[in-house]
Design a protein around this motif. Structure first.
Motif, PDB file in Angstrom:
ATOM      1  N   LYS A 146       7.507 -12.550   4.512  1.00  0.00           N
ATOM      2  CA  LYS A 146       6.507 -12.152   5.321  1.00  0.00           C
ATOM      3  C   LYS A 146       5.146 -12.408   4.531  1.00  0.00           C
ATOM      4  O   LYS A 146       5.729 -12.196   3.720  1.00  0.00           O
ATOM      5  N   MET A 205       1.757  -8.579   0.768  1.00  0.00           N
ATOM      6  CA  MET A 205       0.894  -8.126   0.545  1.00  0.00           C
ATOM      7  C   MET A 205      -0.484  -8.783  -0.707  1.00  0.00           C
ATOM      8  O   MET A 205      -0.519  -9.307  -1.368  1.00  0.00           O
ATOM      9  N   VAL A 255      -3.293  -8.120  -2.977  1.00  0.00           N
ATOM     10  CA  VAL A 255      -3.854  -7.192  -3.394  1.00  0.00           C
ATOM     11  C   VAL A 255      -3.560  -7.912  -5.048  1.00  0.00           C
ATOM     12  O   VAL A 255      -1.885  -8.174  -5.016  1.00  0.00           O
ATOM     13  N   LYS A 260      -4.412  -6.390  -8.458  1.00  0.00           N
ATOM     14  CA  LYS A 260      -4.233  -4.987  -9.777  1.00  0.00           C
ATOM     15  C   LYS A 260      -5.037  -5.585 -10.926  1.00  0.00           C
ATOM     16  O   LYS A 260      -4.899  -6.535 -11.429  1.00  0.00           O
ATOM     17  N   ILE A 320      -3.059  -8.818 -12.337  1.00  0.00           N
ATOM     18  CA  ILE A 320      -1.575  -8.560 -11.882  1.00  0.00           C
ATOM     19  C   ILE A 320      -1.071  -8.705 -10.957  1.00  0.00           C
ATOM     20  O   ILE A 320      -2.012  -8.360  -9.704  1.00  0.00           O
ATOM     21  N   TRP A 321       0.018 -10.143 -10.706  1.00  0.00           N
ATOM     22  CA  TRP A 321      -0.088 -10.267  -9.424  1.00  0.00           C
ATOM     23  C   TRP A 321       0.941  -9.004  -8.647  1.00  0.00           C
ATOM     24  O   TRP A 321       1.910  -8.547  -9.120  1.00  0.00           O
ATOM     25  N   VAL A 322       0.897  -8.841  -7.634  1.00  0.00           N
ATOM     26  CA  VAL A 322       1.467  -7.681  -6.598  1.00  0.00           C
ATOM     27  C   VAL A 322       2.522  -8.626  -5.954  1.00  0.00           C
ATOM     28  O   VAL A 322       2.215  -9.410  -5.084  1.00  0.00           O
ATOM     29  N   PRO A 323       3.969  -8.367  -6.367  1.00  0.00           N
ATOM     30  CA  PRO A 323       4.883  -9.868  -5.780  1.00  0.00           C
ATOM     31  C   PRO A 323       4.737  -8.991  -4.176  1.00  0.00           C
ATOM     32  O   PRO A 323       3.781  -8.349  -3.666  1.00  0.00           O
ATOM     33  N   GLU A 324       5.722 -10.024  -3.674  1.00  0.00           N
ATOM     34  CA  GLU A 324       6.189  -9.907  -2.040  1.00  0.00           C
ATOM     35  C   GLU A 324       7.041  -9.197  -1.563  1.00  0.00           C
ATOM     36  O   GLU A 324       7.952  -8.978  -2.069  1.00  0.00           O
ATOM     37  N   VAL A 325       5.853  -8.281  -0.169  1.00  0.00           N
ATOM     38  CA  VAL A 325       7.147  -7.477   0.247  1.00  0.00           C
ATOM     39  C   VAL A 325       7.461  -7.971   1.697  1.00  0.00           C
ATOM     40  O   VAL A 325       7.286  -9.037   2.380  1.00  0.00           O
ATOM     41  N   PHE A 326       8.957  -8.208   1.414  1.00  0.00           N
ATOM     42  CA  PHE A 326       9.729  -8.744   2.416  1.00  0.00           C
ATOM     43  C   PHE A 326      10.243  -7.821   3.339  1.00  0.00           C
ATOM     44  O   PHE A 326      10.783  -6.665   3.506  1.00  0.00           O
ATOM     45  N   SER A 327       9.524  -8.706   4.862  1.00  0.00           N
ATOM     46  CA  SER A 327      10.565  -7.648   5.982  1.00  0.00           C
ATOM     47  C   SER A 327      12.037  -8.826   7.014  1.00  0.00           C
ATOM     48  O   SER A 327      12.847  -8.182   7.474  1.00  0.00           O
ATOM     49  N   LYS A 333      14.131 -12.395   4.374  1.00  0.00           N
ATOM     50  CA  LYS A 333      14.643 -12.471   2.867  1.00  0.00           C
ATOM     51  C   LYS A 333      15.194 -13.810   3.181  1.00  0.00           C
ATOM     52  O   LYS A 333      16.561 -13.225   3.287  1.00  0.00           O
TER      53      LYS A 333
END
Ligand SMILES: Cc1cc2nc3c(=O)[nH]c(=O)nc-3n(C[C@H](O)[C@H](O)[C@H](O)COP(=O)(O)OP(=O)(O)OC[C@H]3O[C@@H](n4cnc5c(N)ncnc54)[C@H](O)[C@@H]3O)c2cc1C
Ligand code: FES
Ligand code: FES
Lengths: 196, 296
Positions: free
Chosen positions: A3, A6, A8, A10, A18-25, A27
């Motif tokens: 996916k 996200m 974002v 921060k 700050i990198w917000v890591p990937e969110v997977f549905s 992988k």
């Protein structure tokens, strides 16, 4: 297929991003099982034990209780014994797994397997893969255990048949027969496996 | 058995993790050792929308001594605490507690932080942090705060850690003057690897001549809605002679102050009350002997 991350970032007090890591549905994970590399797409909720059994066809690892109580599903993950029914396959990404299928070298049993055979360490055999994998980890931690230490070492593995005596004996015999060096299974030649 | 579908992220730094938690909101759950959360998800008692796997944050897993504290990263596995030489030497209570948790596979994967945040009143770590008067370091995207062990457990399965926070460190005061301080954990279990029917953690410091109890910390497992401090029992000890009579009095005090409930699996409230007394006495006697007391 993963996916979109996200979107974002921060900003911290020092206004460093700050990198917000990937969110997977879903992988693509890469794991080495018994020395062989596999690449597969998984959904996050796929349990490691089902990945091993259903995706890779390695049915030596058993499901007993499915609630993290019986130890039948024990495998070695990066050197640590784990109950594979209580972990997600996605967590194994980039890691190495050893299952019961990875112990023998060709037709030659691992000393633990031989000791279970010689000492009648099994009856129906359902608990055996988990018992042997847990014993494998335990003997690496504790190469010269007493009988009592062995009993505590397999406290997370249930057997409905044997009454444990011969299992404990088999582990004792294996520990006497083998030095620590022999406990290390040489990884088989690594081979890339195509995604299926 | 499958949990409901969820989305998964595996941050590699604490900064990333708390930023993600903030973004995801209360639908997210932190995944540490998974030894409580994964079974809960499989039973669908928990169905988080997002799972934030913190196992990739390598600097959350450590045991180190810095000055007055032994600091333990929240992601430290029960097994590492059980085997650590530093912990064995200076915090016997913690190595003993670790060795009583579940079974070897659970100890290989389960973490001290996960266990504390889970806040099961039958969890063994809660008693160790109460007895040792440990401090808990908690981080959110906005701030870091420290909570003491008396304010960490809010209710059954509810800790002071908010959904947007991560427990990062357990800070255990180094017991004064090694030789005259000692701890012990005693646990009654139905069968190997079971949760406690009752559990008792104690951390003692004796006077220099080993004749009186100078400090006493007592944590109680499975004896109330959360892990409890044995306040009355502590009071029965501090300043008193190290003797079997004093220990007996602490035993009586503890059996009066605990709040166990009847349960079909592990026995009646009355039985647990009686066992609290027995197991506290055992733990106190053993710890006092370790700290060099004679005559107990
Ligand atoms: C068969 C079995 C027997 C057991 N026996 C015992 C026993 O005898 N005594 C005992 O004390 N325990 C026992 N346990 C529980 C075990 O100790 C778990 O390891 C522990 O309760 C949870 O730790 P975890 O790291 O696995 O956390 P997880 O299961 O990953 O998480 C537990 C909860 O804490 C949250 N969480 C985890 N880490 C953090 C963090 N750093 N910050 C914020 N939130 C966090 C999660 O979101 C979740 O809500 C047993 C478990 C099993 C499966
Ligand atoms: S099937 Fe995993 S512990 Fe029983
Ligand atoms: S041999 Fe049948 S369960 Fe162990």
């Amino acid at each position: 297929m993963s996916k979109k991350p996200m979107s974002v970032r921060k900003t911290s007090r020092r206004s460093k991003k700050i990198w917000v890591p990937e969110v997977f549905s879903q992988k693509t994970i890469r794991v080495i099982v018994n020395g062989k590399e596999y690449v597969r797409d998984v959904k996050p909720r796929l349990l490691l034990v089902d990945f091993l059994r259903d995706s890779l066809g390695l049915t030596g690892t058993h499901v007993g209780c499915d609630t993290s109580n019986c130890g039948a599903c024990t495998v070695i993950l990066n050197g640590r014994s784990v109950k594979s029914c209580s972990m997600f396959a996605i967590q194994a990404d980039g890691k190495e797994i050893l299952t019961i299928e990875g112990l023998a070298k060709g037709n030659q049993f691992h000393p633990l397997q031989q000791a279970f055979w010689d000492n009648h360490g099994l009856q129906c055999g359902f608990c055996t893969p988990g018992m042997i994998m847990q014993a494998y980890w335990f003997l690496k931690e504790n190469p010269h255990p007493s009988e009592e230490q062995i009993r505590w070492g397999i406290a997370g593995n249930l057997c409905r048949c044997t009454g444990y005596s011969n299992i404990v004996k088999a582990i004792q015999v294996a520990s006497e027969k083998i030095g620590v060096e022999q406990m290390q299974v040489e990884p088989r030649k690594q081979r890339m496996v195509r995604r299926s | 058995m499958y949990p409901k579908e969820f989305e998964y992220a595996s941050p590699t730094s604490l900064g990333e993790a708390v930023a993600l938690l903030k973004k995801m909101g209360p639908d997210a759950k932190v995944l540490a050792g998974g030894q409580s959360l994964v079974p809960l998800m499989k039973f669908r008692l928990a169905s988080p929308k997002y799972l934030l796997d913190i196992n990739g944050i390598s600097n959350l897993e450590y045991i180190k001594e810095n000055g007055k504290f032994i600091s333990v990263g929240a992601l430290t596995r029960h097994h590492s605490l059980e085997r650590s030489e530093l912990v064995k030497q200076k915090l016997g209570l913690f190595s003993e507690t670790a060795s009583w948790i579940g079974d070897p596979q659970v100890r290989n994967n389960g973490t001290i932080g996960g266990s504390l945040v889970h806040s099961d009143p039958a969890g063994d770590w809660g008693s160790a942090i109460i007895a040792s008067r440990a401090l808990l370091k908690i981080q959110s995207a906005r701030r870091e705060r420290i909570v003491d062990s008396d304010h960490f457990f809010k209710d059954t399965f509810t800790s002071a850690v908010a959904p947007n926070e991560i427990l990062t460190e357990i800070r255990v005061p180094v017991p004064p003057d090694g030789g005259r301080s000692a701890g012990a954990y005693e646990k009654l279990e139905r069968k190997a690897g079971d949760f406690a029917t009752v559990g008792v953690g104690v951390q003692l410091t004796l006077s220099r001549n080993r004749k009186t109890f100078e400090q006493a910390g007592i944590g109680l497992t499975s004896l109330g809605p959360t892990n409890l401090r044995g306040k009355k029992a502590e009071k029965a000890l501090v300043g008193k002679n190290v003797s079997l009579e004093t220990i007996e009095e602490a035993g009586t005090a503890v059996s009066e102050e605990v709040k166990p409930t009847d349960d079909v699996l592990r026995g009646s409230a009355e039985y647990k009350r009686a066992m609290a007394r027995v197991f506290l006495k055992r733990a106190l006697t053993r710890a006092a002997r370790k700290a060099g007391a004679s005559g107990v």
